[in-house]
Design an enzyme around this catalytic site. Sequence first.
Site, PDB file in Angstrom:
ATOM      1  N   HIS A 220      -7.141 144.410 -19.123  1.00 19.74           N
ATOM      2  CA  HIS A 220      -7.362 145.288 -20.267  1.00 19.74           C
ATOM      3  C   HIS A 220      -7.581 144.473 -21.537  1.00 19.74           C
ATOM      4  O   HIS A 220      -7.635 145.017 -22.636  1.00 19.74           O
ATOM      5  CB  HIS A 220      -6.138 146.213 -20.416  1.00 19.74           C
ATOM      6  CG  HIS A 220      -6.373 147.420 -21.248  1.00 19.74           C
ATOM      7  ND1 HIS A 220      -5.648 147.689 -22.393  1.00 19.74           N
ATOM      8  CD2 HIS A 220      -7.252 148.450 -21.127  1.00 19.74           C
ATOM      9  CE1 HIS A 220      -6.054 148.814 -22.929  1.00 19.74           C
ATOM     10  NE2 HIS A 220      -7.031 149.295 -22.189  1.00 19.74           N
ATOM     11  N   LYS A 222      -9.255 142.132 -24.481  1.00 16.54           N
ATOM     12  CA  LYS A 222     -10.510 141.998 -25.216  1.00 16.54           C
ATOM     13  C   LYS A 222     -10.419 140.684 -25.990  1.00 16.54           C
ATOM     14  O   LYS A 222      -9.680 140.591 -26.973  1.00 16.54           O
ATOM     15  CB  LYS A 222     -10.745 143.146 -26.192  1.00 16.54           C
ATOM     16  CG  LYS A 222     -10.917 144.513 -25.524  1.00 16.54           C
ATOM     17  CD  LYS A 222      -9.610 145.234 -25.355  1.00 16.54           C
ATOM     18  CE  LYS A 222      -9.833 146.621 -24.748  1.00 16.54           C
ATOM     19  NZ  LYS A 222      -8.560 147.227 -24.317  1.00 16.54           N
ATOM     20  N   ASP A 227     -17.120 128.809 -30.048  1.00 14.81           N
ATOM     21  CA  ASP A 227     -17.034 127.381 -30.403  1.00 14.81           C
ATOM     22  C   ASP A 227     -15.605 126.891 -30.595  1.00 14.81           C
ATOM     23  O   ASP A 227     -15.382 125.814 -31.172  1.00 14.81           O
ATOM     24  CB  ASP A 227     -17.839 127.085 -31.676  1.00 14.81           C
ATOM     25  CG  ASP A 227     -19.331 127.221 -31.462  1.00 14.81           C
ATOM     26  OD1 ASP A 227     -19.765 127.224 -30.293  1.00 14.81           O
ATOM     27  OD2 ASP A 227     -20.068 127.359 -32.462  1.00 14.81           O
ATOM     28  N   HIS A 393      -7.315 155.184 -31.096  1.00  9.41           N
ATOM     29  CA  HIS A 393      -7.241 154.146 -30.066  1.00  9.41           C
ATOM     30  C   HIS A 393      -6.542 152.898 -30.574  1.00  9.41           C
ATOM     31  O   HIS A 393      -6.471 151.878 -29.886  1.00  9.41           O
ATOM     32  CB  HIS A 393      -8.659 153.806 -29.584  1.00  9.41           C
ATOM     33  CG  HIS A 393      -8.713 153.191 -28.231  1.00  9.41           C
ATOM     34  ND1 HIS A 393      -9.121 151.896 -28.008  1.00  9.41           N
ATOM     35  CD2 HIS A 393      -8.410 153.689 -27.001  1.00  9.41           C
ATOM     36  CE1 HIS A 393      -9.084 151.617 -26.725  1.00  9.41           C
ATOM     37  NE2 HIS A 393      -8.649 152.695 -26.083  1.00  9.41           N
ATOM     38  N   LYS A 395      -3.727 150.235 -31.442  1.00  2.00           N
ATOM     39  CA  LYS A 395      -2.480 149.818 -30.802  1.00  2.00           C
ATOM     40  C   LYS A 395      -1.799 148.824 -31.743  1.00  2.00           C
ATOM     41  O   LYS A 395      -2.180 147.654 -31.807  1.00  2.00           O
ATOM     42  CB  LYS A 395      -2.749 149.164 -29.447  1.00  2.00           C
ATOM     43  CG  LYS A 395      -3.667 149.978 -28.518  1.00  2.00           C
ATOM     44  CD  LYS A 395      -4.788 149.113 -28.044  1.00  2.00           C
ATOM     45  CE  LYS A 395      -5.853 149.798 -27.237  1.00  2.00           C
ATOM     46  NZ  LYS A 395      -5.647 151.007 -26.577  1.00  2.00           N
ATOM     47  N   ASP A 400       9.298 146.579 -40.763  1.00  2.00           N
ATOM     48  CA  ASP A 400       9.648 146.116 -42.100  1.00  2.00           C
ATOM     49  C   ASP A 400       8.394 145.662 -42.849  1.00  2.00           C
ATOM     50  O   ASP A 400       7.320 146.243 -42.669  1.00  2.00           O
ATOM     51  CB  ASP A 400      10.707 145.009 -42.026  1.00  2.00           C
ATOM     52  CG  ASP A 400      12.015 145.522 -41.421  1.00  2.00           C
ATOM     53  OD1 ASP A 400      12.248 146.741 -41.475  1.00  2.00           O
ATOM     54  OD2 ASP A 400      12.799 144.706 -40.909  1.00  2.00           O
TER      55      ASP A 400
END
Length: 474
Positions: A220, A222, A227, A393, A395, A400
């Site tokens: 899952h 990404k 470079d 979507h 996450k 604090d």
Amino acid sequence: MLKLVDTLHALVHAHPTISAWLLAGWLLYLVGLGLWIVMQKREPAATLAWLISLAALPYVGFLVYYVFGPQRIRRQRLRRGRARARMPDAPESASAESRELARLGLATTRLPASTATDVQLLVDGGATYEALLDAIAAAQHHVHLEYYIFEPDRTGTRVRDALIARAQSGVTVRLLVDAVGSARLKHRFLAPLLDAGGEVAWFHPMLSRWRRPWLNMRSHRKIVVVDGTVAFTGGINVTDEEDDRLRSDAYRDLHLRLEGEVVGYLQQVFVEDWIYATGQRPPSLPRVVAEPGPVSTQVLVSGPDAPWEAIHRMHVSAIHAARERVWLATPYFVPGEAAMMALTSAALAGLDVRLLVPRRSDSRLVTFAARSYFDELLAAGARIHEYAPRMLHTKALLCDDEIAIIGSANFDHRSFRLNFEVSMLFRDAGIAAALADILQRDMCDAPRVRVDRHRSFLRARLPEALARLMSPLL
């Protein structure tokens, strides 16, 4: 079908011993499958859920568990190269809680605390894809990409064509995609990239070497590394569904663009995944020496190949360490006992606990399961906001004014235990403030869930209760 059932019924009555054999076979099936499941030593609730579910599926349950059941994946040897040397956990000015989180991150992932010279929070797909395409266009040596979803649509075509242009210029291009999430990618779409010299690999193909299929064990993650100096990670895949310039209902999401020494650790995660998926180690990459930056950060990885559930553990620990506020945004909220205890404890202690979820996710089952936890959170004093304009979507966890966790992992069993995930832990007031601004704006478009809301038995309370029973399997 009815004729077949009648025939079997008559056969059993005509030959009583057949029913005895069927009963014996069913008992052996239960014992064998039960031992297999119990020996996995999983969370008791999940184990019982599997046992009860599969007991109702004589013989077929074996196939279901074989394909969908949890598994341990061993690839420890691929992580032996991870840094063992202890790097500074956090600046001396950081709180004791921050330093403790850094040590926990190192112990569970073997990836030490690091720094970034520049961090950009990219809201939605439009801004993310433009920054990504700019970085790809500037690549001189290599572009490494790992995605759960890479669609052959307008967005996917733009990214593919940008990769083709760099490959034709001699830049090494490696694309690793999940075999389930990117199932619509076909050879015809990828052929121009392959012809230009690019490399493509599939994570956990369904049919491979006659081994047990890993349908539930998906990458899952990404990750994009250009470079060795610029990296992208977060929640945004490559798909028109996330491009707010193309669709009014595009997902509301959050991504990161990073520079500095932390890029090297994201590169390491990609290389490990590439070796695991292909069995081939890429040629030596150019050594990039980055100066320490002002932003304290740490790469967090977790998956079924490691026993510590690092991202889950870091979320729970960060919540327990909070002293003033805990703001959580997630599209899929299906917490385990430890995570739920941490949230309700924080709320009962008087902290500003807020949960931001979509009003309707892309899974009705998960939506019902998430809402089954609302009453307990509300009773503890937490605030719950359901984002209305689009599918949320994002996450992210904010604790604090210093701790922020942003990445690919949802707040659910699947992300914490089944999927390969990557998140970034930040110990930085500036990043925390930027994240707070984003979440605050989203909460303005997310009506607050009321304790006295009307909830129909058939349309709300019963579906939520039933969906909650499936929580350990979601």
